[in-house]
Design a protein around this motif. Structure first.
Motif, mmCIF file in Angstrom:
data_model
loop_
_atom_site.group_PDB
_atom_site.id
_atom_site.type_symbol
_atom_site.label_atom_id
_atom_site.label_comp_id
_atom_site.label_asym_id
_atom_site.label_seq_id
_atom_site.Cartn_x
_atom_site.Cartn_y
_atom_site.Cartn_z
ATOM 1 N N TYR A 63 47.500 15.436 21.600
ATOM 2 C CA TYR A 63 47.121 16.845 21.561
ATOM 3 C C TYR A 63 48.349 17.681 21.198
ATOM 4 O O TYR A 63 49.398 17.566 21.833
ATOM 5 C CB TYR A 63 46.597 17.309 22.924
ATOM 6 N N VAL A 64 48.198 18.516 20.171
ATOM 7 C CA VAL A 64 49.257 19.442 19.767
ATOM 8 C C VAL A 64 48.800 20.844 20.138
ATOM 9 O O VAL A 64 47.846 21.373 19.572
ATOM 10 C CB VAL A 64 49.536 19.361 18.250
ATOM 11 N N PHE A 81 44.359 19.571 17.593
ATOM 12 C CA PHE A 81 45.290 20.684 17.409
ATOM 13 C C PHE A 81 44.607 21.987 17.791
ATOM 14 O O PHE A 81 43.445 22.228 17.433
ATOM 15 C CB PHE A 81 45.739 20.774 15.945
ATOM 16 N N LEU A 82 45.326 22.819 18.531
ATOM 17 C CA LEU A 82 44.874 24.200 18.733
ATOM 18 C C LEU A 82 46.012 25.145 18.386
ATOM 19 O O LEU A 82 47.183 24.810 18.486
ATOM 20 C CB LEU A 82 44.347 24.428 20.154
ATOM 21 N N GLU A 83 45.658 26.317 17.941
ATOM 22 C CA GLU A 83 46.615 27.239 17.328
ATOM 23 C C GLU A 83 47.651 27.788 18.286
ATOM 24 O O GLU A 83 47.401 27.999 19.476
ATOM 25 C CB GLU A 83 45.857 28.416 16.722
ATOM 26 N N GLY A 84 48.841 28.022 17.738
ATOM 27 C CA GLY A 84 49.882 28.735 18.457
ATOM 28 C C GLY A 84 50.055 30.115 17.862
ATOM 29 O O GLY A 84 49.262 30.557 17.027
ATOM 30 N N LEU A 125 40.408 20.223 14.795
ATOM 31 C CA LEU A 125 40.789 21.565 15.232
ATOM 32 C C LEU A 125 39.987 21.949 16.470
ATOM 33 O O LEU A 125 38.767 21.779 16.505
ATOM 34 C CB LEU A 125 40.534 22.582 14.121
ATOM 35 N N LEU A 126 40.667 22.481 17.471
ATOM 36 C CA LEU A 126 40.027 22.897 18.718
ATOM 37 C C LEU A 126 40.078 24.421 18.842
ATOM 38 O O LEU A 126 40.928 25.067 18.237
ATOM 39 C CB LEU A 126 40.747 22.273 19.919
ATOM 40 N N THR A 139 40.336 19.631 32.554
ATOM 41 C CA THR A 139 41.621 20.268 32.272
ATOM 42 C C THR A 139 41.472 21.337 31.195
ATOM 43 O O THR A 139 40.867 21.094 30.154
ATOM 44 C CB THR A 139 42.641 19.204 31.816
ATOM 45 N N LEU A 140 42.042 22.492 31.448
ATOM 46 C CA LEU A 140 42.064 23.573 30.472
ATOM 47 C C LEU A 140 43.342 23.458 29.647
ATOM 48 O O LEU A 140 44.436 23.314 30.204
ATOM 49 C CB LEU A 140 42.030 24.930 31.183
ATOM 50 N N ILE A 141 43.209 23.500 28.307
ATOM 51 C CA ILE A 141 44.376 23.454 27.434
ATOM 52 C C ILE A 141 44.385 24.690 26.538
ATOM 53 O O ILE A 141 43.349 25.195 26.128
ATOM 54 C CB ILE A 141 44.432 22.165 26.592
ATOM 55 N N MET A 142 45.586 25.175 26.239
ATOM 56 C CA MET A 142 45.765 26.354 25.383
ATOM 57 C C MET A 142 47.217 26.399 24.959
ATOM 58 O O MET A 142 48.061 25.645 25.484
ATOM 59 C CB MET A 142 45.397 27.631 26.142
ATOM 60 N N HIS A 143 47.539 27.304 24.024
ATOM 61 C CA HIS A 143 48.942 27.463 23.653
ATOM 62 C C HIS A 143 49.702 28.165 24.768
ATOM 63 O O HIS A 143 50.808 27.763 25.132
ATOM 64 C CB HIS A 143 49.071 28.252 22.350
ATOM 65 N N GLY A 144 49.130 29.242 25.292
ATOM 66 C CA GLY A 144 49.740 29.922 26.432
ATOM 67 C C GLY A 144 50.143 31.360 26.181
ATOM 68 O O GLY A 144 50.445 32.101 27.124
#
Length: 244
Positions: A40-41, A78-81, A99-100, A113-118
């Motif tokens: 995961y990126v 991959f999800l965007e930054g 793409l997510l 689990t929650l994933i994000m760039h932040g």
């Protein structure tokens, strides 16, 4: 039996100007990610992404490395930054990555689990949040992507220079996550675990939410070493990868 492993990375900021980061990343893909359960990126893979039509030699090297990995059977997501939110379907097709959405939940070995760039968690940085809202408007992105590449490069260069100047005058606390926003998002998605990057402050934070122990994991950047979150069914480790 070797345990199945899922890797999480973010904030590599890959560019031609920093070859040691690129070399570390390519080595990681070839030697470690190739044996992973998944990769995961979580955004900011590139220092800047001007559009999927900007296929120079450097970008093609990264695309080819991902394609080798996905062709081997390793799922890549991959999800965007805030630096590479213009990565689109063409890049995904060329690399084989999935793409997510900017925020999503995954089943990580039985843990929702929650994933994000932040970057959306940093709500006290009001100037950045206004900028983010503008550049994520579809019509703004459409216009930008239809400009000649030279003009896109010039515009982004001006924005980056302005952003650098503004950061020098901001307090560090403003650029970190807002604790109340972390709680709000974890409650909204009903999770006990959050993984994100963006702040460049790698750490595992233990929290209590609704009388339950929860976890926020912050990924590190790749400025002076590689930074990888390695997860198995039994462990979760933030690790460094030395530059060659």
């Amino acid at each position: 039996m070797v345990p199945m492993t899922t890797f999480f990375i973010s904030d590599l900021h890959l560019s031609e100007e920093l070859p040691t980061i690129t070399e570390c990343f390519l080595t990681f893909l070839q030697n470690e990610a190739i044996n992973a359960d998944a990769l995961y990126v979580l955004g900011d893979l590139f220092e800047t992404w001007f559009g999927d039509d900007d296929i120079n030699e450097f970008n093609q090297t990264i695309i080819s490395a991902f394609k080798i990995l996905t062709d081997s059977g390793v799922p890549c997501f991959f999800l965007e930054g805030n630096r590479d939110f213009l990565i689109g379907k063409k890049f995904a097709k060329q690399t084989g990555i999935t793409l997510l959405p900017a925020m999503c939940t995954i089943d990580l070995y039985g843990c929702k689990t929650l994933i994000m760039h932040g970057d959306t968690l940093c709500t006290k940085d009001e100037g950045y949040q206004r900028y983010r809202a503008t550049v994520h408007k579809p019509w703004v992105q459409w216009i930008f992507l239809h400009l000649p590449l030279k003009i896109r490069h010039r515009l982004v260069g001006n924005i980056k220079n302005s952003s650098k100047e503004q950061k020098e005058h901001k307090q560090m606390a403003i650029m970190d996550v807002t604790p109340e926003e972390v709680v709000s998002e974890m409650q909204r998605f009903d999770v006990t675990q959050l993984i994100h990057g963006h702040t460049h402050r790698p750490a595992v934070h233990e929290l209590t939410l609704n009388n339950q122990s929860v976890k926020r994991v912050v990924l590190g950047d790749w400025y002076s070493q590689g930074s990888v979150l390695t997860v198995t069914e039994k462990s979760m480790l933030l690790q460094e990868r030395k530059f060659i």
